[in-house]
Every structure is written in C-alpha cells, then in structure tokens.
Design a protein around this motif. Sequence first.
Motif, PDB file in Angstrom:
ATOM      1  N   ALA A   1       0.808  -1.222   0.000  1.00  0.00           N
ATOM      2  CA  ALA A   1       0.000   0.000   0.000  1.00  0.00           C
ATOM      3  C   ALA A   1       0.837   1.267   0.000  1.00  0.00           C
ATOM      4  CB  ALA A   1      -0.936   0.000   1.206  1.00  0.00           C
ATOM      5  N   ASP A   2       2.127   1.145   0.320  1.00  0.00           N
ATOM      6  CA  ASP A   2       3.012   2.319   0.385  1.00  0.00           C
ATOM      7  C   ASP A   2       3.860   2.500  -0.868  1.00  0.00           C
ATOM      8  OD1 ASP A   2       2.150   2.840   3.006  1.00  0.00           O
ATOM      9  OD2 ASP A   2       3.622   1.419   3.820  1.00  0.00           O
ATOM     10  N   ILE A   3       3.750   1.580  -1.812  1.00  0.00           N
ATOM     11  CA  ILE A   3       4.601   1.621  -3.002  1.00  0.00           C
ATOM     12  C   ILE A   3       4.121   2.692  -3.974  1.00  0.00           C
ATOM     13  CG2 ILE A   3       5.364   0.310  -5.025  1.00  0.00           C
ATOM     14  CD1 ILE A   3       5.274  -2.202  -3.315  1.00  0.00           C
ATOM     15  N   ARG A   4       5.077   3.457  -4.519  1.00  0.00           N
ATOM     16  CA  ARG A   4       4.774   4.495  -5.498  1.00  0.00           C
ATOM     17  C   ARG A   4       5.839   4.465  -6.595  1.00  0.00           C
ATOM     18  NH1 ARG A   4       1.165   4.198  -2.464  1.00  0.00           N
ATOM     19  NH2 ARG A   4      -0.094   5.843  -1.486  1.00  0.00           N
ATOM     20  N   TRP A   5       5.527   5.131  -7.713  1.00  0.00           N
ATOM     21  CA  TRP A   5       6.501   5.266  -8.799  1.00  0.00           C
ATOM     22  C   TRP A   5       7.584   6.272  -8.408  1.00  0.00           C
ATOM     23  CZ3 TRP A   5       6.427   1.606 -12.160  1.00  0.00           C
ATOM     24  CH2 TRP A   5       5.230   1.059 -12.631  1.00  0.00           C
ATOM     25  N   ALA A   6       8.796   6.010  -8.865  1.00  0.00           N
ATOM     26  CA  ALA A   6       9.915   6.926  -8.648  1.00  0.00           C
ATOM     27  C   ALA A   6      10.728   7.009  -9.936  1.00  0.00           C
ATOM     28  CB  ALA A   6      10.793   6.447  -7.494  1.00  0.00           C
ATOM     29  N   GLU A   7      11.355   8.151 -10.167  1.00  0.00           N
ATOM     30  CA  GLU A   7      12.150   8.313 -11.382  1.00  0.00           C
ATOM     31  C   GLU A   7      13.534   7.683 -11.243  1.00  0.00           C
ATOM     32  OE1 GLU A   7      12.300  12.383 -12.510  1.00  0.00           O
ATOM     33  OE2 GLU A   7      10.143  12.555 -12.852  1.00  0.00           O
ATOM     34  N   GLN A   8      14.090   7.658 -10.024  1.00  0.00           N
ATOM     35  CA  GLN A   8      15.427   7.113  -9.866  1.00  0.00           C
ATOM     36  C   GLN A   8      15.425   5.602 -10.049  1.00  0.00           C
ATOM     37  OE1 GLN A   8      13.651   8.579  -7.532  1.00  0.00           O
ATOM     38  NE2 GLN A   8      13.797   7.547  -5.547  1.00  0.00           N
ATOM     39  N   ALA A   9      16.500   5.095 -10.593  1.00  0.00           N
ATOM     40  CA  ALA A   9      16.623   3.671 -10.864  1.00  0.00           C
ATOM     41  C   ALA A   9      16.706   2.883  -9.569  1.00  0.00           C
ATOM     42  CB  ALA A   9      17.851   3.396 -11.722  1.00  0.00           C
ATOM     43  N   GLY A  10      16.064   1.739  -9.567  1.00  0.00           N
ATOM     44  CA  GLY A  10      16.135   0.857  -8.413  1.00  0.00           C
ATOM     45  C   GLY A  10      17.162  -0.229  -8.658  1.00  0.00           C
ATOM     46  N   GLY A  11      17.237  -1.198  -7.766  1.00  0.00           N
ATOM     47  CA  GLY A  11      18.137  -2.316  -7.947  1.00  0.00           C
ATOM     48  C   GLY A  11      17.601  -3.295  -8.969  1.00  0.00           C
ATOM     49  N   LYS A  12      18.340  -4.360  -9.188  1.00  0.00           N
ATOM     50  CA  LYS A  12      17.944  -5.326 -10.210  1.00  0.00           C
ATOM     51  C   LYS A  12      16.658  -6.070  -9.845  1.00  0.00           C
ATOM     52  CE  LYS A  12      20.923  -8.969  -8.306  1.00  0.00           C
ATOM     53  NZ  LYS A  12      22.025  -9.912  -8.623  1.00  0.00           N
ATOM     54  N   ASP A  13      16.292  -6.003  -8.565  1.00  0.00           N
ATOM     55  CA  ASP A  13      15.075  -6.690  -8.133  1.00  0.00           C
ATOM     56  C   ASP A  13      13.864  -5.775  -8.109  1.00  0.00           C
ATOM     57  OD1 ASP A  13      16.078  -5.160  -6.091  1.00  0.00           O
ATOM     58  OD2 ASP A  13      15.439  -6.534  -4.497  1.00  0.00           O
ATOM     59  N   ARG A  14      14.004  -4.564  -8.688  1.00  0.00           N
ATOM     60  CA  ARG A  14      12.897  -3.610  -8.704  1.00  0.00           C
ATOM     61  C   ARG A  14      12.100  -3.732 -10.001  1.00  0.00           C
ATOM     62  NH1 ARG A  14      14.429   0.661  -5.258  1.00  0.00           N
ATOM     63  NH2 ARG A  14      15.405  -0.296  -3.443  1.00  0.00           N
ATOM     64  N   VAL A  15      10.840  -3.422  -9.915  1.00  0.00           N
ATOM     65  CA  VAL A  15       9.972  -3.393 -11.094  1.00  0.00           C
ATOM     66  C   VAL A  15      10.094  -2.028 -11.764  1.00  0.00           C
ATOM     67  CG1 VAL A  15       7.576  -3.451 -11.881  1.00  0.00           C
ATOM     68  CG2 VAL A  15       8.367  -5.075 -10.143  1.00  0.00           C
ATOM     69  N   SER A  16      10.164  -2.022 -13.096  1.00  0.00           N
ATOM     70  CA  SER A  16      10.267  -0.757 -13.832  1.00  0.00           C
ATOM     71  C   SER A  16       9.414  -0.822 -15.088  1.00  0.00           C
ATOM     72  CB  SER A  16      11.718  -0.463 -14.219  1.00  0.00           C
ATOM     73  OG  SER A  16      12.195  -1.420 -15.163  1.00  0.00           O
ATOM     74  N   VAL A  17       9.027   0.357 -15.578  1.00  0.00           N
ATOM     75  CA  VAL A  17       8.342   0.496 -16.863  1.00  0.00           C
ATOM     76  C   VAL A  17       9.104   1.519 -17.671  1.00  0.00           C
ATOM     77  CG1 VAL A  17       6.249   1.245 -18.067  1.00  0.00           C
ATOM     78  CG2 VAL A  17       6.059  -0.123 -15.987  1.00  0.00           C
ATOM     79  N   SER A  18       9.514   1.155 -18.875  1.00  0.00           N
ATOM     80  CA  SER A  18      10.211   2.076 -19.771  1.00  0.00           C
ATOM     81  C   SER A  18       9.454   2.178 -21.078  1.00  0.00           C
ATOM     82  CB  SER A  18      11.646   1.596 -20.025  1.00  0.00           C
ATOM     83  OG  SER A  18      11.649   0.307 -20.626  1.00  0.00           O
ATOM     84  N   TYR A  19       9.613   3.318 -21.738  1.00  0.00           N
ATOM     85  CA  TYR A  19       8.945   3.539 -23.025  1.00  0.00           C
ATOM     86  C   TYR A  19      10.006   3.520 -24.105  1.00  0.00           C
ATOM     87  CZ  TYR A  19       5.451   5.501 -26.236  1.00  0.00           C
ATOM     88  OH  TYR A  19       4.572   5.703 -27.267  1.00  0.00           O
ATOM     89  N   GLU A  20      10.070   2.418 -24.848  1.00  0.00           N
ATOM     90  CA  GLU A  20      11.132   2.193 -25.824  1.00  0.00           C
ATOM     91  C   GLU A  20      10.547   1.793 -27.169  1.00  0.00           C
ATOM     92  OE1 GLU A  20      13.903  -0.684 -24.300  1.00  0.00           O
ATOM     93  OE2 GLU A  20      13.725   0.064 -22.241  1.00  0.00           O
ATOM     94  N   ASN A  21      10.794   2.622 -28.181  1.00  0.00           N
ATOM     95  CA  ASN A  21      10.380   2.297 -29.553  1.00  0.00           C
ATOM     96  C   ASN A  21       8.900   1.914 -29.646  1.00  0.00           C
ATOM     97  OD1 ASN A  21      13.102   2.617 -30.533  1.00  0.00           O
ATOM     98  ND2 ASN A  21      13.566   0.572 -29.730  1.00  0.00           N
ATOM     99  N   GLY A  22       8.071   2.711 -28.972  1.00  0.00           N
ATOM    100  CA  GLY A  22       6.644   2.489 -29.033  1.00  0.00           C
ATOM    101  C   GLY A  22       6.145   1.367 -28.140  1.00  0.00           C
TER     102      GLY A  22
END
Length: 287
Positions: free
Chosen positions: A66-87
């Motif tokens: 419930a406390d998780i939010r999006w952040a711009e700084q990179a996380g570790g290899k075990d973090r979830v991320s969303v990137s926008y690449e080539n559509g």
Amino acid sequence: MRSLLCSILLLGLPALAIADPRKDWDDFRAGITQYASGPTGMYAIQDVAVVDPGEAVHLAAARAPADIRWAEQAGGKDRVSVSYENGRALLRGPGFAEVDLLKAKDQQQTLANGLIVRGTVYEKSIKAWLYNPKLPAQRFKSLSFFPYDPKGVVAATFTRKSAPVGVSHLDSRNHTGLMYWVGDVELPLHGKTYKLRAFNKEKDWTKINHVLLFFTDKTSKKTTYGGGRSLETHFPAGQPPSAMTLNLNMLYSFLCAHSEYYNCPINLTTFVDTELKYGEMYPPQLK
C-alpha cells in the motif's frame, strides 16, 4: 470500459439509434459502478506516472504494498520498472518475463505482491498506472444518479467538419492536451436549442467512430460535479449521421471527480443554461 477525459477512459454506453433507452441507462449505471469498484477501476488507483520516450519509472521500495509508489530514480535489479522504448511500454522485474504492456491482455500485469501495473498511450508518452485491488473496499461506497427521465432522450442534429480542427487544451493536472473539434451538435432542451462542439481524439475521419460532448449546466457545483460531465454517442467509423438520438440519462462526471490521477479537460466544456437533471450526480467524497 476505458476512456478519455483524462486521457481518459470512456464510460458511456450510448448508441446511434436507441432501441431501449431505459435498458441502456440501466446498463450504463451497472457498468460504471462495476468499473469504479473493480481491481483496476477509479477507486483502485494507487499511483500513476507519465513516461516519455526513452525514459523509465521504477517502483520504489516500501514496507507494504500500500506504500509503493513510482519513482524516477533507478532501483536495484530486483525492482519493477516500466520504460517507453520504440513504441513499447516495457515492464521488467523479478519473477516474470519482460512484458510489453501495450500488447498484454487488458494492457496489464499482476505483480507478485498483488499490485497491478497497466500501460496506456497518453499523447506522445505513456501512462504507467499502479492499482491496488484492495483500495476500492476502503474508498468506494456507491455512485449517485438522477432518476431515469424519458425527457432526457432527445433528437439532435450533427454537422461534421470535413477536416477536424485541433484544439489545444489545459487539463486538470496542468498538462497540455490535444483534441479535435469534429463538428457541432444542436439539441433542443427545455424549450431552447443549444449548440455544442463535438470532439474526438482522432483527426482522421476513417478512424472516428464516436463524438464527445462536454457539459456544464445549472446543476454544476450543486448536485453534479463542478468540473463538468461528458456524453458520447457512437456510429460506424467514418459515417457520422446528421441526426442523432442522445440519451442525457447517461451523462457521466469527468473522471477527476473520482480520482486526482486523471487528466480531465477544463476548457472544452459548453455551458448549457438550464438544469440537466440527468445522469451521474455529484460523487461521494474520497477518503
């Protein structure tokens, strides 16, 4: 049931020829209520981030989901991320293969902690939505609607523009958006005829299969949402009729009435100088 206002999700269930407007109204209320209370609905939004091409956002570490939010700084290899690449809206993280959210079922992926990540196109960027399916039980009570009124089913005329006109607008999150003015709708209401601009996100008539009308009226800020309400009507792509039947009982609030995370247009509304006691009423207050 997704839509616009906001870059938003269209929630009405209108039809070109309304065979049973009362049933349409019943279906509309059931649909929007189900969406509001669902696991990826208006009351389940935990956070949202706009991701520009070549950029990424990451889910910051937190003690509880419930406390998780999006952040711009990179996380570790075990973090979830969303990137926008080539559509592509690429979701990466431990425990699952890389996913292009824009091609995934319902454009979403459920994470191991139960949170849901969804990707949608937003102007020239994407939106990364983070949903917590447990939130609706805490936040959502009910939606309110005016009683069905057959006088809200009105015959209108539509005059299309041969070339839709781009209209830049400011939205509720201080972003600049673009919609296309595709024509004008004239409709009689309470003894007077009103002319409203009709909009769509597309500028190519071969792709346009509905028009959007944005209203404020004398119920606004009183019994309905002050920011405005919307109505949509659908037709075969590229074939808008000159005569339309509009069911005002299916007016719905701009989605910002339910969540601050939506991008709702604030300068595309037409003021109708009468009380439109149809459709969705002022929503319950979020806690």
